[in-house]
Design a protein around this motif. Structure first.
Motif, short mmCIF file in Angstrom:
data_model
loop_
_atom_site.label_atom_id
_atom_site.label_comp_id
_atom_site.label_asym_id
_atom_site.label_seq_id
_atom_site.Cartn_x
_atom_site.Cartn_y
_atom_site.Cartn_z
N PRO A 108 0.83 -1.21 0.00
CA PRO A 108 0.00 0.00 0.00
C PRO A 108 0.85 1.24 0.00
O PRO A 108 2.04 1.24 0.32
CB PRO A 108 -0.79 -0.15 1.30
CG PRO A 108 0.02 -1.06 2.13
CD PRO A 108 0.73 -1.97 1.20
N ASP A 316 -5.10 -8.21 -7.32
CA ASP A 316 -5.25 -6.83 -6.89
C ASP A 316 -6.10 -6.81 -5.65
O ASP A 316 -6.95 -7.68 -5.44
CB ASP A 316 -5.90 -5.97 -7.99
CG ASP A 316 -5.04 -5.87 -9.23
OD1 ASP A 316 -4.15 -5.01 -9.25
OD2 ASP A 316 -5.25 -6.66 -10.17
N CYS A 317 -5.90 -5.80 -4.80
CA CYS A 317 -6.65 -5.70 -3.55
C CYS A 317 -7.27 -4.31 -3.41
O CYS A 317 -6.71 -3.31 -3.89
CB CYS A 317 -5.74 -5.96 -2.34
SG CYS A 317 -4.75 -7.46 -2.46
N ASN A 318 -8.39 -4.26 -2.73
CA ASN A 318 -9.03 -3.00 -2.37
C ASN A 318 -9.50 -3.13 -0.93
O ASN A 318 -10.51 -3.79 -0.66
CB ASN A 318 -10.20 -2.68 -3.31
CG ASN A 318 -10.86 -1.34 -2.97
OD1 ASN A 318 -10.41 -0.62 -2.08
ND2 ASN A 318 -11.92 -1.01 -3.67
N GLY A 320 -10.30 -0.54 1.01
CA GLY A 320 -10.99 0.69 1.40
C GLY A 320 -10.04 1.70 2.02
O GLY A 320 -9.02 2.08 1.43
N GLU A 321 -10.37 2.15 3.22
CA GLU A 321 -9.56 3.16 3.91
C GLU A 321 -8.18 2.63 4.29
O GLU A 321 -7.28 3.41 4.61
CB GLU A 321 -10.30 3.66 5.16
CG GLU A 321 -11.60 4.38 4.85
CD GLU A 321 -12.27 4.88 6.12
OE1 GLU A 321 -11.71 4.65 7.21
OE2 GLU A 321 -13.35 5.48 6.01
N ASP A 324 -4.41 -0.61 -0.44
CA ASP A 324 -4.43 -1.80 -1.30
C ASP A 324 -3.15 -2.59 -1.10
O ASP A 324 -2.37 -2.31 -0.20
CB ASP A 324 -4.61 -1.41 -2.77
CG ASP A 324 -3.52 -0.45 -3.25
OD1 ASP A 324 -2.38 -0.56 -2.73
OD2 ASP A 324 -3.79 0.38 -4.13
N CYS A 325 -2.93 -3.58 -1.99
CA CYS A 325 -1.74 -4.42 -1.87
C CYS A 325 -0.86 -4.31 -3.10
O CYS A 325 0.08 -5.08 -3.26
CB CYS A 325 -2.14 -5.88 -1.67
SG CYS A 325 -3.07 -6.59 -3.05
N ARG A 327 -0.24 -4.49 -7.31
CA ARG A 327 -0.59 -5.55 -8.26
C ARG A 327 0.45 -6.66 -8.22
O ARG A 327 1.64 -6.39 -8.30
CB ARG A 327 -0.69 -4.98 -9.68
CG ARG A 327 -1.33 -5.95 -10.66
CD ARG A 327 -1.44 -5.32 -12.02
NE ARG A 327 -2.33 -6.07 -12.89
CZ ARG A 327 -2.53 -5.80 -14.16
NH1 ARG A 327 -1.92 -4.76 -14.71
NH2 ARG A 327 -3.36 -6.51 -14.89
N GLY A 354 -13.45 -5.25 2.39
CA GLY A 354 -12.56 -5.09 1.24
C GLY A 354 -12.68 -6.28 0.31
O GLY A 354 -13.50 -7.19 0.52
N THR A 355 -11.86 -6.29 -0.73
CA THR A 355 -11.89 -7.39 -1.70
C THR A 355 -10.48 -7.73 -2.15
O THR A 355 -9.58 -6.89 -2.15
CB THR A 355 -12.73 -7.04 -2.95
OG1 THR A 355 -12.17 -5.88 -3.58
CG2 THR A 355 -14.17 -6.82 -2.59
#
Length: 380
Positions: A108, A316-318, A320-321, A324-325, A327, A354-355
């Motif tokens: 992130p 990929d990660c999301n 939120g606040e 992310d991680c 790519r 998150g996802t």
């Protein structure tokens, strides 16, 4: 100068080090070499693999900073964008099917308070380089010393020099083998009494040779026995993110597929990205993110490719606040394996779930991948 820095600098001297594209190929070659060395050693633990990759990443950042001009204080450091269409033509890597997973290095965005003020930070490539590496010097990390934290550049050599060096090694090997054979022969002769005189020969009935039962053997020091692959990970406190037993937290776009299946390897979710390259999203619950806030976490995706169809996946990660991680890209083979990446989460309270999005085929050829589990643990 340590071995990592020496190897990379030697590789840079083989081309135009002022060319940023050439330097990046050298860096990617170093990462690829480390991956091959780790994959050849299944006994390497998750902690050791992460430390070795971070050591190379830090050394690359240090070397790359020498090629960048100093700049005045600006705002927080902004990470480079994720690999886009240009990354599709990036250099190729050679990755073994049984390799322990390669850990990606990008994470992130860095908080503004931690951003350097005097120099622009270099962009360090993903732990999995692109498909080809034209023009990059070869880097070998197959030796124990190199796989520990360094890389050895394999320079071009004249064939006659190679032949000249083989002769002494062959002679040494032959000599050692001959001496060992002579020693074994003498030991056997002494044990069987070949050198005894008639007066020294034992005329008593022969006794049965002592035997050792398998169950009677106890190692002198059990602590020194080698650890089995994955044994260290069993002690980790894993938090489950996804299991095939509950596929309700998986979202697949209209041109993608996700099916729960089972074979002799166990239950899994077979995902297949659509022709558009759309990814399948796995939910990361808000409660899980609250446990990870302010912590250094390691995510583990347990997967394998569909039979007979090796593939490359992107992740990929999301969060939120919590950011992310970055790519990630991994080469997935026929064997069930673990694909790891770490994330340093900011100390914030997540406002939502998150996802983690997985594209089953980076090359958009319709290949599938079997996902057995996604889990996360907090580093001490």
């Amino acid at each position: 100068m340590d071995a990592i820095e020496k190897a990379i600098r030697n590789a840079l001297e083989k081309g135009n080090a002022e060319d940023r594209a050439f330097r990046e190929r050298v860096y990617r070659s170093a990462f690829a070499a480390l991956d091959r060395a780790l994959q050849a050693n299944p006994g390497v633990t998750v902690e050791v693999a992460i430390k070795r990759r971070k050591a190379i990443q830090a050394k690359i950042a240090e070397i790359e900073s020498e090629f960048l001009p100093a700049v005045p204080d600006v705002g927080p450091q902004v990470d480079a964008p994720a690999a886009g269409p240009a990354a599709a033509a990036a250099p190729a890597i050679e990755i073994g099917d049984t390799a322990p997973p390669a850990v990606a290095v990008d994470g992130p965005a860095q908080p503004a308070s931690d951003a350097p003020r005097s120099r622009v930070l270099p962009v360090v490539p993903d732990i999995m380089p692109d498909a080809t590496l034209p023009g990059a010097p070869a880097i070998d990390m197959s030796s124990p010393a190199a796989s520990g934290a360094a890389a050895e550049v394999a320079p071009d050599r004249d064939e006659r020099r190679i032949r000249g060096r083989r002769l002494p090694l062959t002679a040494i090997f032959f000599t050692v083998t001959l001496l060992a054979a002579i020693g074994i022969g003498l030991f056997f002769a002494m044990q069987t009494g070949v050198f005894k005189t008639a007066a020294q020969l034992d005329t008593a009935p022969p006794e049965a040779p002592p035997t050792v039962e398998d169950d009677d053997f106890t190692p002198a020091d059990g602590a020194n026995a080698p650890a089995k692959p994955g044994a260290v990970d069993q002690s980790r406190d894993w938090i489950n993110v996804f299991s095939p037993a509950d596929p309700t937290h998986v979202a697949a776009p209209s041109d993608a597929k996700a099916e729960v299946m089972k074979d002799d390897t166990g239950p899994f979710l077979r995902i297949r990205s659509g022709a558009s390259g759309s990814a399948i999203a796995f939910d990361v619950g808000q409660g899980v993110l609250e446990k990870l806030a302010g912590k250094h976490a390691v995510f583990d995706i347990i997967a394998r490719a569909e039979d007979g169809k090796d593939t490359q996946i992107s992740v990929d990660c999301n969060f939120g606040e919590l950011g992310d991680c970055g790519r990630k890209r991994y080469a997935v083979g026929q064997q069930r394996n673990e694909y790891l990446f770490d994330v340093q989460f900011p100390n914030k309270r997540p406002g939502s779930a998150g996802t983690i999005a997985v594209n089953s085929d980076f090359d958009k050829q319709g290949k599938a991948v079997n996902i057995y589990e996604i889990r996360v643990s907090i580093e001490p």
